[in-house]
Scaffold this motif. Structure first.
Motif, short mmCIF file in Angstrom:
data_model
loop_
_atom_site.label_atom_id
_atom_site.label_comp_id
_atom_site.label_asym_id
_atom_site.label_seq_id
_atom_site.Cartn_x
_atom_site.Cartn_y
_atom_site.Cartn_z
N UNK A 1 0.86 -1.18 0.00
CA UNK A 1 0.00 0.00 0.00
C UNK A 1 0.89 1.24 0.00
N UNK A 2 0.52 2.24 -0.80
CA UNK A 2 1.33 3.46 -0.89
C UNK A 2 0.42 4.68 -0.94
N UNK A 3 1.01 5.87 -0.72
CA UNK A 3 0.27 7.12 -0.83
C UNK A 3 1.03 8.02 -1.80
N UNK A 4 0.31 8.56 -2.79
CA UNK A 4 0.94 9.32 -3.86
C UNK A 4 0.21 10.64 -4.05
N UNK A 5 0.93 11.76 -4.02
CA UNK A 5 0.27 13.07 -4.20
C UNK A 5 -0.13 13.31 -5.65
N UNK A 6 -1.23 14.02 -5.83
CA UNK A 6 -1.63 14.50 -7.16
C UNK A 6 -1.06 15.91 -7.29
N UNK A 7 0.00 16.05 -8.05
CA UNK A 7 0.71 17.32 -8.05
C UNK A 7 1.74 17.30 -6.93
N UNK B 1 -3.60 10.12 -3.40
CA UNK B 1 -4.26 8.84 -3.63
C UNK B 1 -3.64 7.78 -2.74
N UNK B 2 -4.47 7.05 -2.01
CA UNK B 2 -4.01 5.87 -1.31
C UNK B 2 -4.17 4.70 -2.29
N UNK B 3 -3.06 4.16 -2.74
CA UNK B 3 -3.08 3.09 -3.74
C UNK B 3 -2.98 1.73 -3.05
N UNK B 4 -3.99 0.88 -3.27
CA UNK B 4 -4.06 -0.42 -2.59
C UNK B 4 -4.08 -1.54 -3.61
N UNK B 5 -2.95 -2.21 -3.82
CA UNK B 5 -2.93 -3.38 -4.71
C UNK B 5 -3.41 -4.62 -3.96
N UNK B 6 -4.01 -5.56 -4.67
CA UNK B 6 -4.38 -6.84 -4.07
C UNK B 6 -3.23 -7.81 -4.33
N UNK B 7 -2.59 -8.28 -3.28
CA UNK B 7 -1.40 -9.12 -3.44
C UNK B 7 -1.69 -10.61 -3.23
N UNK B 8 -2.95 -11.00 -3.20
CA UNK B 8 -3.31 -12.42 -3.02
C UNK B 8 -3.96 -12.96 -4.29
#
Length: 255
Positions: free
Chosen positions: A38-44, A55-62
């Protein structure tokens, strides 16, 4: 003697192929693990003392479960008075506040509460295997006395598995197994509002509708990076095979 040399060469080729396969598998596994947290990425930009959309980016790793709940916790040592989530279809959101030991001064007003966490729970949607979801947030006012905010996250799957992304990265050390999302802050701007002023913040949040497109670009970049690594391994294998065939041909000529 010729038969013995041919057998040795074949054995060498078989071992090279096995070693190459192991190397390729290791690269693929490492690439998947490195991009799955899980990561957090600014817009601008997210400037100190200003406001920002992230944006809090949540990948599904299962491979056999879907993500149904995401919780992001905000630091108490650098509290944020304003945390506004943008609605995400198929998810309900809850913002939890906590009383501050020391009130904040914001626009001439004292604020004795700050957001402690934001929780998204699946409501008709899930993050399935091989997918990711972005959860937009409007944040402010960002602190001026730190270079980064650590936003510890908890990810829950529909098989009741819970993954805690709470390990704080240490400068100069290897990335931890379950790193917490980190929002890096840029230097304060002249207008002291960073990425978005309070009056324009809602507009910035509305603009996060483009985040799905940005996320697609990020996913494409991840795919390109993985492909490059795989091609590198394939190149190594081809090189090893070429050397092996050269050795075999030389031995045949000598025989």
């Amino acid at each position: 003697m010729s038969v013995s040399r041919t057998s040795s060469a074949r054995t060498f080729l078989a071992r090279a192929a096995v070693a190459g396969g192991v190397a390729a598998s290791s690269v693929l596994l490492f690439a998947g693990a490195a991009s799955a947290h899980v990561s957090v990425q600014p817009v601008g930009q997210a400037a100190k003392g200003g406001y920002a959309t992230v944006n809090v980016k949540v990948p599904n790793e299962r491979d056999n479960a879907s993500t149904v709940k995401v919780e992001v916790n905000f630091p108490t040592d650098h509290p944020l008075a304003s945390v506004m989530p943008q609605p995400v279809p198929g998810w309900k959101v809850e913002v939890t506040k906590a009383k501050l030991a020391k009130p904040l001064e914001l626009h001439g007003k004292k604020i004795d509460q700050a957001v402690a966490k934001v929780t998204w729970t699946a409501d008709g949607s899930k993050i399935g295997p091989g997918q990711f979801q972005q959860f937009p947030l409007s944040l402010g006012q960002l602190p001026e006395d730190t270079d980064a905010l650590v936003l510890k996250a908890i990810q829950t799957y529909d098989n009741n598995e819970v993954v805690r992304w709470i390990e704080e990265p240490k400068e100069g050390a290897a990335e931890p197994e379950s790193p917490a999302p980190v929002l890096k802050l840029s230097a304060a701007t002249e207008d002291h509002h960073g990425g978005a002023a309070p009056a324009a913040d809602d507009k910035a949040a509305a603009g996060a509708g483009h985040d799905a497109k940005d996320g697609a670009h990020e996913q494409a970049a991840d795919t390109t990076d993985t492909a490059a690594r795989v091609l590198g391994v394939v190149g190594i294998l081809v090189g090893v095979a070429g050397i092996a065939f050269g050795v075999l041909a030389g031995r045949r000529r000598s025989a």
